[in-house]
Design an enzyme around this catalytic site. Structure first.
Site, mmCIF file in Angstrom:
data_model
loop_
_atom_site.group_PDB
_atom_site.id
_atom_site.type_symbol
_atom_site.label_atom_id
_atom_site.label_comp_id
_atom_site.label_asym_id
_atom_site.label_seq_id
_atom_site.Cartn_x
_atom_site.Cartn_y
_atom_site.Cartn_z
ATOM 1 N N SER A 10 0.859 -1.178 0.000
ATOM 2 C CA SER A 10 0.000 0.000 0.000
ATOM 3 C C SER A 10 0.898 1.232 0.000
ATOM 4 O O SER A 10 2.091 1.140 0.332
ATOM 5 C CB SER A 10 -0.873 -0.002 1.266
ATOM 6 O OG SER A 10 -1.458 1.263 1.500
ATOM 7 N N TYR A 58 -2.289 -0.895 10.466
ATOM 8 C CA TYR A 58 -2.225 -1.080 9.010
ATOM 9 C C TYR A 58 -0.897 -0.561 8.469
ATOM 10 O O TYR A 58 -0.231 -1.215 7.659
ATOM 11 C CB TYR A 58 -3.400 -0.358 8.362
ATOM 12 C CG TYR A 58 -3.527 -0.560 6.872
ATOM 13 C CD1 TYR A 58 -4.170 -1.687 6.368
ATOM 14 C CD2 TYR A 58 -3.031 0.376 5.965
ATOM 15 C CE1 TYR A 58 -4.317 -1.876 4.999
ATOM 16 C CE2 TYR A 58 -3.169 0.200 4.601
ATOM 17 C CZ TYR A 58 -3.812 -0.926 4.121
ATOM 18 O OH TYR A 58 -3.950 -1.102 2.764
#
Length: 256
Positions: free
Chosen positions: A147, A160
């Site tokens: 990501s 995350y």
């Protein structure tokens, strides 16, 4: 040249592929010729996804197996099942992931561990089982879905950010140990992608304006923007690419 990117005869497993980006990546690999195995934890939703994708391809090209990617024993059984029933696993896409938005001072340890387990540990568990079969054959492709949070941070998503940063270094660690055995391990780092699961963010006028202003390409990404890079990393065209995390973010991470 086209033969470099032809995946005909290769078997691919895409974790977390019953919907969203995982489903789109599975279709891209199938479009390139691969036999694709879908994965998810919800058997009913997974079967629906399998039926929808299978309708677009010849019989036998699409399969599915439901298992929890955070369970090492389940990962071992499932990879063995693919090897025995579908064929030698050539491509693994570690896509399964979750998000949990809470400020760190309020974050429960159990939620921290759940995100780390799903977004990072699962790639180690499934990747290791895939490698056990790939290494004796001297070939294999592992693609870890990272990501922009691999490189960046935002408030309220600490687990995350930690998981995706760790996933880039796991990609490097896999390369350090397995490249000599003929495996290529790489990652892609998507930017903000417009899917049904991010529609609420697209509809948020303030957030949408921030994304458009922060991204040099001045748009959201689409799952199709990820298709070509994943097919390339899964193909013979990337046989000397190893340990890299490729940002597909419209330029977001190269500007201030």
């Amino acid at each position: 040249m086209s033969a470099l990117f032809d995946l005909t005869g290769r078997v691919a497993l895409v974790t977390g592929s019953s919907r969203g980006i995982g489903s789109s990546l599975a279709r891209a690999l199938a479009d390139a010729g691969a036999t694709v195995v879908l994965n998810g934890v919800n058997p009913e939703r997974l079967k629906e996804a399998e039926a929808a994708l299978a309708a677009a391809f010849p019989a036998g090209r699409i399969a599915s197996i439901a298992f929890d990617v955070t369970d090492g024993e389940a990962a071992a059984r499932s990879v063995a099942w693919i090897e025995e029933n579908i064929g030698p696993l050539d491509i693994l896409v570690n896509n399964a992931g979750i998000q949990h938005r809470v400020p760190m001072l309020d974050l429960d340890v159990a939620d921290w561990e759940r995100v780390i387990s799903t977004d990072l540990t699962s790639a180690f568990l499934v990747g290791r089982e895939a490698a056990r079969h790939m290494i004796p054959r001297g070939r294999g492709k592992i693609i870890n879905i990272c990501s922009v949070q691999t490189d960046l941070a935002r408030p309220t998503i600490a687990p995350y950010v930690a998981a995706k940063g760790g996933l880039r270094n796991l990609t490097r660690a896999m390369t350090a140990e397995w490249a000599a055995s003929g495996l290529q391990v790489n990652g892609i780092a998507p930017g903000y992608i417009h899917t049904e699961m991010t529609q609420n963010l697209v509809d948020d006028e303030q957030f949408n304006s921030w994304i458009l202003g922060r991204t040099p390409a001045h748009r959201w990404g689409t799952p199709q923007d990820l298709a070509g890079p994943v097919v390339w990393l899964a193909s013979s065209g990337s046989d000397f690419v190893n340990g890299q995390t490729i940002f597909i973010d419209g330029g977001m991470t190269v500007v201030v």
